[in-house]
Each structure stands twice: as C-alpha cells, then as structure tokens.
Design an enzyme around this catalytic site. Structure first.
Site, PDB file in Angstrom:
ATOM      1  CD  GLU A 165      -3.002  -1.086   2.273  1.00 16.69           C
ATOM      2  OE1 GLU A 165      -3.979  -1.845   2.186  1.00 16.69           O
ATOM      3  OE2 GLU A 165      -2.835  -0.276   3.214  1.00 16.69           O
ATOM      4  CD  GLU A 349      -3.414  -5.737   4.050  1.00 17.96           C
ATOM      5  OE1 GLU A 349      -4.244  -4.900   4.496  1.00 17.96           O
ATOM      6  OE2 GLU A 349      -2.183  -5.558   4.076  1.00 17.96           O
TER       7      GLU A 349
END
Length: 445
Positions: A165, A349
């Site tokens: 991320e 995720e």
C-alpha cells in the site's frame, strides 16, 4: 451458506496476513519513523506505539501454529527494515536476519507458503532524518535492502512483494499527515509517491538480479462513486480515483501516471522523473489487491484535489468503512481488463474491524464475531463471482491473523481472527477463526 474450499478452483490458495511493526514488538530493532510519530502528542490514539505490540518476536511459533491449525496455505508477513538495517544501510544486524531466517523456516516446517512483503511502512529513522521517501536516495537504499533479503532468504520464500500500500505511505504520510512522517505538503507528497514507485522498481530489479521469482507489489483500492448528482461530484470522484486507485497501478502496469493525478502532483515531481518509469513499469509476476471498502465523493472548494468523502448508505465496520462486497468483482474485472490482463491477481488483504469482546465459555473465553463471519463470507462469494467471470484470481488472504497495533488508531481497532489481550498477550481464536477452519477443511471433490 458461506463458500467452502471445495467451491473454488483446484489450486486456489487461502491465507492470512500480518505486518512486522503491528505485531512483532520493537525489541532489537533500530528506531523507525513510526516510533517518533507515535511519540508526538495527538498523532496516535492513546499515544500507543509498537514497542510491545503482540510480542510476536517471542511467540512466532505459537502464532504460526494458529495459521497452520486453521488450514491456511499462505502466511503473509513483512520484514522490518529497521530490524535488519538499523541505520537503513550499511552493516546488517545479524540478529534481525536470524529472526527472519527462523520465521521462514518455521513457516515452511508447518507446510505453509511464506509470502514476504519487504516494506510495510516502517522506515528507519536514519533515512527519515535525510528526508525519507521525499529523498530519491531512499529508493536506492530500498533496492539494497531488497538485495540483502533476497541473498538471505531467496532460496525459501514463496513470493515477494516489494511494497504494501504505497498510497498510504505516500498520501496519508505526506498529504493528510495521519501516518508517519505526519507531513501535510503537496511537494513532499508528489516526491514521496514517485520515490515509493521508484523504490518498487529498484527493489524489483534487485530481486530479479538475485534470481528469485514470484515477485509482485501490493496495492490498495477503493472504488469511488459520486455522492450526489452533477458534474462537480463526478469530476471530484474521477480525481480521487486517479490518485487513490490509478497512480501506482498506472505506474506499475503501464509505466505511466494518470493525467488527472499529474494535474496536481506533476508540478511538484522531481526533475527528470519520467526517466524512472521504465524501472517502475518493469514486468511483475502477480499483483496484490487489498480491498476493504468503497468511497462516496463530492466536490470541495479550495485548491486541488477538490474532493471530500461523504459517508455511504451501507452498514459500516468499526473503522467507519462501508461494507460493500458487491464492488469487489467489478474492481477485479476492471484491474485485469484495463491494466493487468492475464497477470495472476491475489486478494492480499480483506477483513473488518469489530469491537470484539470476550465472554465466558465452558472451556474459557469465547469471542462471537458473527459480523466478521458474514463479512468474510460475502467477500469470498464475491471472489467466486469474479473467478466465474474469468478474472485470473489465484488466492484470497484475510487481514489479519491477530488483533494488533492499528497504526494511528493504536490498539482500539480489532481486525484479527485471533483475539489478543494486550495486557497478557494471550491469544484466543474467535468464532470467525473456527468458521474459516471449517470452511478450509471442506475439500469435497
């Protein structure tokens, strides 16, 4: 009924994930910029930091036993740059390298595939002192870190992710200021975003040079929708999408940043940034997709980017995030259809925060988190839908194994399949853990 393993194609992989700073505890590691960010009043709920976290350094085998007992295939974890290289460069700490050696070996010993992420936001303070990701040299030092880890673990790690991320590290850390290093500066943001992308490219090149395979990057996505009718809200939504969903994806998959993002960031990018795009856009072996929620966007007055988030109509998690499993198949179709083609995708995720409270049971404390079971079931069903429509989705990884340090939220938000008492560090598998275990045991032909 929730899907089971038998409802997915043969070879489809299931896993669960953690990250170093959120669970390990910082004992033995050099300082990182999250330590100083957390030490600054007002930055983190309860002034909490990662010094103790979940005590995973001393309990890693216990935690891996939980992963294996649930029937997962993959254990996704990250390495602490500051644990291995306390100064960010130079001489590595042998104890830090030895810890990850033992962790990988213990993962393999339990029949699990070790999926390593090199960087999950904890930048060594020595590099932060030199400007962190606003400094191009940090990307070069990250390439060196990647080479070091490949030399030590490349013969055993199943998959490698360069960054997790990078939007969070770049935008939240430098534009909104809610993550370390806590800046609010568009010039710093543009440079950090680009140097993170370059760090990926240089890390990828270093891993390739070391002869390892199965290399990718993990990006987060939030499908964005106008919160109200009208051209202004639509334009704001497109700008949000360009910065959040398409900046890093465009760089990695196309070797180009979206024009709508460059309208604001372009004037602040470092001179000659275009020359880095070949390295940033070099081929990867897979793409990780982190998905939690959608966003509703409308126009905001003032300087670029002129957007504001509006709460959506759906049910929310404890983070205030709208629950929207129906958007996941469209997201995966868009990524593969417009950017990655046949490249394998993994949901790296997916999960939810809930205020889980232990209750007394016949054999000890129990945590009944039926809302999390419903969340995971609906997203697994959405993943099945995407596969049925031809998306090359190869695996699904739950965030997270443990309740942990949730960055600026401290220890107040619980994502784990396993409850952690942050005083005693006792682990208690929740109802969602047991539900997934039953799901993964179902291998009917």
């Amino acid at each position: 009924m929730p899907p089971t393993r038998a409802d997915f194609p043969p070879g489809f992989l299931f896993g669960t994930a953690t990250s170093a700073y959120q669970i390990e505890g910082t004992g033995g590691a050099g300082p990182c910029h999250w330590d100083s960010f957390a030490a600054t009043p007002g930055n983190v709920a309860g002034a909490a930091d990662g010094r103790r976290a979940c005590g995973h350094l001393d309990r890693c085998t216990e935690d891996l036993d939980l992963v294996a007992a649930a029937g997962f295939d993959i254990y996704r974890f990250s390495t602490s740059w500051a644990r291995v290289l306390p100064e960010g460069a130079g001489t590595p700490d042998p104890e830090g390298l030895d810890f990850y050696d033992r962790l990988v070996d213990a993962t393999l010993a339990r029949g699990l595939k070790p999926a390593l992420t090199l960087y999950h936001w904890e930048l060594p303070s020595a590099l932060a002192d030199l400007g962190g990701w606003t400094n191009r040299d940090t990307a070069l030092r990250f390439g060196d870190f990647a080479a070091l880890m490949a030399e030590r673990l490349g013969d055993r790690v199943w998959s490698w992710a360069t960054l997790n991320e990078p939007w969070c590290a770049g935008w939240l850390g430098h534009f909104t200021g809610v993550h370390a290093p806590g800046l609010r500066d568009i010039r710093a943001t543009a440079r950090a975003m680009h140097h993170l992308a370059l760090g990926h490219g240089l890390g990828l090149a270093a891993l390739r040079a070391a002869g390892v395979g199965q290399i990718g990057i993990v990006l987060n996505f939030e499908p964005a929708f106008p919160a109200e009718p009208g051209e202004a809200a639509r334009a704001a939504t497109l700008r949000y999408d360009a910065v959040f969903n398409r900046f890093f994806l465009g760089g990695v998959a196309r070797g180009a940043y979206p024009e709508l993002a460059l309208e604001g960031l372009g004037p602040h990018l470092p001179r000659g940034w275009q020359a880095d795009l070949d390295a940033i856009g070099a081929p990867i072996d897979w793409l990780g997709v982190n998905y939690y929620t959608v966003k509703r966007i409308t126009h905001a007055p003032g300087p670029w980017p002129n957007w504001v988030e509006v709460p959506g109509p759906g049910r929310k998690t404890d983070m205030g995030w709208e629950i929207a499993p129906m958007a996941l198949p469209d997201l995966l179709r868009w990524i593969s259809g417009s950017h990655t083609g046949d490249l394998p995708l993994y949901v790296t995720e997916n999960g939810m925060a809930a205020p889980d409270t232990p209750v007394a049971g016949a054999t000890g404390p129990e945590i009944h988190d039926e809302d999390r079971i419903a969340f995971l079931s609906s997203h697994l069903a959405a993943a099945r839908e995407a596969i049925a429509e031809g998306v090359p989705l190869k695996g699904y990884i739950v965030w997270s194994l443990l309740d942990n340090y949730e960055w600026a939220f401290g220890y107040g938000k619980r994502f784990g399949l396993v409850h952690v008492d942050f005083e005693s560090l006792q682990r208690t598998p929740k109802a969602s853990y047991h539900a997934l275990k039953r799901m993964l045991e179902d291998r009917r032909p």
